[in-house]
Write an enzyme that holds these catalytic residues in place. Structure first.
Site, short mmCIF file in Angstrom:
data_model
loop_
_atom_site.label_atom_id
_atom_site.label_comp_id
_atom_site.label_asym_id
_atom_site.label_seq_id
_atom_site.Cartn_x
_atom_site.Cartn_y
_atom_site.Cartn_z
N ASP A 149 0.86 -1.19 0.00
CA ASP A 149 0.00 0.00 0.00
C ASP A 149 0.89 1.24 0.00
O ASP A 149 2.07 1.15 0.34
CB ASP A 149 -0.85 0.04 1.27
N ASP A 195 -4.68 -2.94 4.96
CA ASP A 195 -5.18 -2.46 6.25
C ASP A 195 -6.70 -2.48 6.35
O ASP A 195 -7.25 -2.47 7.43
CB ASP A 195 -4.65 -1.06 6.57
N ASP A 227 -9.42 -5.70 2.14
CA ASP A 227 -8.12 -6.28 1.78
C ASP A 227 -8.00 -7.73 2.23
O ASP A 227 -7.06 -8.43 1.84
CB ASP A 227 -6.97 -5.48 2.41
#
Length: 1097
Positions: free
Chosen positions: A506, A813, A817
């Protein structure tokens, strides 16, 4: 034996077979001359060369129970309780679901039984020891009344108490500000309603570990042999002299058991501490009007808990307010059904997850007064889990064990034949057995000694501690990784990270600091400079902006009574926008009180926007939207300029797009804020239709576009370059604008320059998802940056990369996901910003959300693999040397130079102490200068074969020469025959042990010339080596009666040390001998394959 041995030939000695999870057409085995860091170039094996029958080749993540059972049945095991201690308890897994169902139907009975048990166990304190059935103490409602209402989901009882407001008054809770942050108040609540803990089964005691270490079949046989030998010795030689033979074996066995138990117990304590860390979830609560984070164990009845997507419900409670709140109750009911929560269904159960929406909950039940607490108290949490390396090492141990067992049987047969044919002689030259002359007790004593030697060979030959060395190095690594801000949830992830070939990271919070601030703002065509200067805005625009920001948020603004300093909670994006609004003059509580929320569309990572409908005091309805700038902009038809003039957006859309692109190119995250008016009579009036009302997303009026800066984390650029040097490709997957993503990727070093940012190298999520499966597989290899990606795009990318043969680590997070984290070879969730759902789906939690910590995990993963290989090389050298020396001596002379007690001491050095010394080597930079460890690479590489064969050949040659010609070489002819043999055998034993001590240094650096690099930093290694050396001196000089040795003079000690010292220069010379790139094991694949094919035909 606990289970029968398998003749499976791979077992880590050969390249592994196909796995359940990762089978593709080209199986890669990496080859290079770097043993510690792993292979460099890539060599492909075709499918017909890879065995799919090897029970020891599995990827344990998501493995089936049948697969896990198969390798257990194939393993040669001497001590099942110890060998399988840290593996998954398969029976317990099957029982767990039955227990879950039982609790649903018998919750009250189980709770009563638990309370009775707790009352009797003074060491467990959980609050009340008796359940008050009537209001007592400071509160007008009792524990049992609350528990039964929540447990039975009793709406009528709730209404009798006056709904959630009435219950809150009985519990002295302010629904807006929560309870007071007063320790006295918290203590009263714990005493009245219990604490949010449950009794956990105590860990194994040290005595249990002693008992399990004792379960080894060979050790039991040796104890029996020692007892018989002791009885015979005392009978024939008297107590004073006759107890030495049997007593020394018994003492050596007990020493092995105690050292093994101490080592295992220490590991167990480390795992217990790590499990405590996993259970200690941090939860947000509202206390004294502030949002604070507390441990889940500190939640009390009366607490007000805000919930959002991905949170775990920390305790039983009643819904206060909620918008689109959906709860996944599968963890309690066993049914994967999402339940919508509203005033008709207000009860929430602890342990469930928030699937959608947000809300606040009043806590009414904690600890064992909840079904979740009962479930947790009723099942013992099984922390066991096999790892791929552990299973492969069981295969290695099985293979070596079968060889060792065969050798032991052969030695037993040879020694027995020689004994009964009169070829075995005593040290003084007399024949041990004479038909008709030797007494029965002497025969039994002679046979027991022979049998003891054979059994001891099995103890040395079967490396029972080899698979457990994985647990040792993992326990050590996990403890150290905690200091490096990584909490390991699945042991196997530690190993797999060593094989990772790509990391999909990310952007926000991982590559960047997650400290967003609004640095640019456009209202209409006007750029507000500075962005928080409210004087440049018309009052109407200012009020609309502030209303939209205050109501369309999950964040909170807390202003202390003294008015100094403002505390803002929420996600980094929410906090940045709220801070900006505060600077524009927003009074958060006042603005929220001036309008009423009708409906909420929570921010959605698929749609990249969130909305809210509010009714003002004058009955006007406004619908506010906030989200990704270009997406919200596409829904706008008008905009308000800074003078409150409504303008059509058609002619100015290009201007706004350019403004967004300009901000994105400077790595700013762009968010647009828009609204529209709505007719009150079109808003559904009844609660049911209102809950299903879809907020209008079209004809919006643009209010502002803001650009937020989130700077790159310090050290990220270095971490990315370390990954590149280590052969690990870093890919950025972000929901941000492609231009923002590209700018950050350049800043972090993920993209070397703008020139490399070509089509497919940087790509939008929607473009990627539109490709066919085959196209995605091809394109995935080239992707470096993916912008505007949804969680499903991340999942598709992970799947495509894994199909292409990559070993994928993924960071995440958000709740959405979870599928990608679960699908990846290694799922890495974020400890600060990560939701509980994401954490539970992950294998490792990065506690500081920092990419540099991810790279440290890769180092530790490679270190685990390298340390195990060091230990294997060391242990196999000892195995080969000890077996060959005893076999050759037994066949040729009928006697063995290394007796049972000496072999048990060697086994202790090799197994427990050797594992402690070598399995706890810290990672080095050298590990990150090579390509990833090939997941299908043989455990014993060509470099290891070369090193161990050189050392074993040297030891065998020197010690056998001493065995056969030692009397003349050492000038012992002047001694009596018996004393000369004793001195010779003592020197052989001493030199052999010293060779192992010196060889431990060689094993530290299998492919480096300088074997002493960093040795002083590993205090455990130096301590163990030093302790082993001191103990060896004590054994030779003072414990000769026990080990059947005699004292050596200084010349003989010097000879022993010189023999051992030569292993160092020999190792250096050996490292210049080239080894073939093709793994030695490959030459055995085809015949083994043909045998298996024939056997399974």
């Amino acid at each position: 034996m606990a289970s029968r041995g398998s003749t499976s030939s791979a077992n880590g000695l050969l390249p592994s077979g196909g796995s359940n999870n990762n089978i593709n057409n080209n199986h890669h085995v990496h080859d290079d001359h770097d043993e510690e860091a792993g292979p460099g170039s890539v060599k492909s094996y075709s499918d017909d060369e890879i065995s799919s029958y090897d029970p020891f080749d599995i990827q344990t993540k998501n493995a089936s129970l049948e697969t896990l059972k198969r390798w257990r049945q194939a393993a040669l095991v001497l001590n099942a309780s110890r060998r399988f201690r840290y593996t998954l308890d398969l029976k317990r897994e099957e029982e767990k679901e039955q227990r879950r169902r039982m609790i649903r139907s018998h919750a009250q009975v189980i709770r009563a039984a638990l309370l009775f048990k707790i009352a009797g166990e003074s060491q467990i304190v959980l609050g009340p020891t008796a359940i008050p059935s009537t209001p007592t103490g400071d509160y007008a409602i009792g524990l049992e009344q609350l528990a039964s209402m929540t447990r039975d989901h009793n709406i009528s009882a709730l209404q009798q108490y006056g709904g959630v407001k009435g219950v809150s008054e009985l519990l002295k809770t302010n629904l807006e500000k929560g309870i007071n942050e007063d320790e006295t108040d918290l203590l009263k609540r714990r005493n009245s309603f219990g604490s949010n803990t449950y009794p956990r089964k105590k860990g194994r005691s040290f005595l249990r570990f002693l008992w399990e270490a004792w379960q080894d079949l060979t050790l039991i046989i040796l104890i029996i042999a020692a007892v018989v030998s002791l009885a015979l010795g005392i009978k024939t030689e008297g107590v004073k002299e006759g107890w030495y033979d049997g007593g020394s074996i018994a003492f050596a066995v007990f020493l092995v058991i105690i050292v093994t138990a101490v080592s295992d117990y220490r590991q167990s304590l480390q795992f217990q501490n790590l499990n405590e860390e996993k259970r200690n979830i941090q939860v947000e609560v509202i206390r004294s009007g502030r949002v604070v984070k507390v441990s889940i164990f500190d939640i009390v009845v009366g607490d007000v808990v805000p919930l959002k997507i991905g949170d775990q419900v920390p305790a039983d409670g009643i819904l206060i307010t909620g918008h689109s709140l959906a709860i996944d109750e599968s963890s309690m009911t066993g049914e994967s059904k999402i339940v919508q929560k509203d005033q008709k269904k207000p009860f929430l159960m602890a342990g469930c997850k928030v699937a959608d929406g947000f809300g606040t909950v009043l806590v009414t039940g904690v600890g064992i007064n909840t079904e979740w607490g009962l479930l947790m108290a009723s099942i013992s949490e099984d922390t066991g889990e096999e790892t791929p390396l552990q299973v492969r090492l069981n295969g290695v141990a099985t293979f070596i064990g079968i060889v060792g067992l065969s050798v032991a049987v052969f030695v037993l047969a040879v020694l027995l034949v020689r004994y009964f044919t009169g070829h075995s002689k005593n040290p003084d030259g007399s024949v041990q057995f004479i038909r008709g002359a030797t007494s029965a007790s002497m025969i039994v004593d002679g046979v027991i000694k022979i049998f003891t030697i054979a059994v001891t060979i099995v103890v040395v030959a079967v490396p029972e501690g080899l698979p457990l060395a994985v647990t040792l190095t993992l326990a050590y690594s996990m403890r150290k990784m905690m200091a490096d801000k990584a909490l390991v949830r699945r042991l196997s992830a530690c190993e797999t990270m060593g094989s990772a070939t790509t990391i999909c990271s990310d952007k926000t919070g991982t590559l960047t600091l997650n400290q967003m601030t609004v640095v640019e703002a456009y209202v209409g065509r006007k750029k507000i400079n500075p962005p928080d200067d409210s004087s440049q805005l018309h009052s109407v625009i200012s009020s609309l902006l502030i209303e939209g920001i205050a109501q369309n948020t999950t964040g909170k603004v807390f202003v202390p009574k003294d008015g100094v300093g403002v505390e803002v909670s929420g996600s980094p994006t929410e906090k940045a926008i709220l801070y900006w609004a505060v600077k524009l003059g927003m009074n958060f509580d006042l603005v929220r009180s001036e309008s009423m929320i009708l409906q909420v569309f929570p921010f959605n990572s698929e749609k990249k926007r969130g909305g809210v409908a509010v009714k003002q005091n004058d009955s006007k309805v406004h619908i506010h939207w906030k989200g990704a700038a270009e997406i919200v902009l596409s829904s706008c038809t008008h905009y308000l300029d800074s003078n409150n003039s409504l303008e059509s957006i058609e002619n100015d859309k290009d201007f706004f797009k350019e403004a967004i692109d300009d901000m994105a190119a400077r790595s700013l995250r762009c968010v647009a804020i828009a609204y529209r008016s709505y007719e009150l009579d079109k808003v559904p009036t009844d609660e049911e239709h209102l809950a299903q009302w879809v907020l209008p997303e079209e004809d919006l009026v643009l209010l502002a576009i803001v650009g937020m800066k989130d700077p790159c984390r310090p050290g990220v650029k270095d971490a990315v370059s370390v990954c590149k040097a280590a052969g690990v490709k870093v890919r950025m997957v972000t929901g941000d604008n492609l231009q923002t993503a590209k700018a950050i990727a350049l800043e972090c070093g993920i993209l070397a320059s703008s020139e490399v940012a070509t089509e497919h190298n940087i790509i939008e999520g929607r473009v990627f998802r539109e490709f066919s499966e085959k196209e995605r597989e091809q394109v995935a290899k080239t992707i470096t940056v993916m912008g505007r990606s949804s969680p499903n795009d991340k999942l598709l990318l992970v799947q495509a990369l894994r199909k292409g043969g990559e070993v994928v680590a993924v960071t995440g997070d958000g709740t959405n996901d979870a599928p990608a984290l679960h699908e990846a070879d290694i799922g890495l969730s974020m400890g600060i910003q990560g939701t509980e759902v994401a954490k539970e789906s992950s294998d490792i939690i990065i506690l500081d959300d920092n990419f540099a910590s991810v790279v440290k995990v890769v180092r530790w993963g490679r270190s685990v693999y390298a340390n195990i290989q060091k230990f294997i090389q060391f242990q196999l050298t000892v195995n080969v040397a000890a077996l060959v020396i005893n076999v050759v001596a037994a066949v040729s002379s009928g006697d063995v130079p290394l007796n049972a007690v000496q072999l048990l001491w060697v086994n202790l050095i090799m197994d427990t102490l050797g594992a402690l010394a070598l399995a706890t080597e810290p990672p080095t930079d050298h590990l990150m200068h090579r390509s990833p460890v090939g997941r299908r690479e043989p455990l014993i590489t060509n470099i290891m074969w070369r090193n161990l064969l050189i050392q074993a050949f040297y030891q065998v040659t020197v010690l056998l020469v001493l065995n056969f010609s030692g009397t003349s070489i050492l000038h012992l002819k002047s001694y009596s025959t018996e004393h000369a043999v004793d001195v010779k055998n003592s020197l052989i034993f001493n030199a052999f042990v010293l060779c192992q001590i010196f060889n431990e240094f060689n094993a530290r650096k299998p492919d480096e010339i300088n074997i002493f690099a960093g040795v002083t930093k590993n205090h455990l290694f130096t301590g163990i080596v030093g302790m082993t050396f001191v103990l060896q001196i004590l054994i030779i000089e003072f414990l000769g009666k026990f080990t059947s040795t005699v004292k050596l003079n200084w010349q003989q000690w010097l000879i022993s040390i010189v023999i051992a010292f030569i292993s160092w220069p020999l190792a250096v010379v050996g490292k210049f001998i080239p080894v073939p790139k093709t793994p030695l094991a490959k030459y055995f694949i085809r015949p083994v394959q043909r045998c298996r094919t024939a056997r399974n035909a």
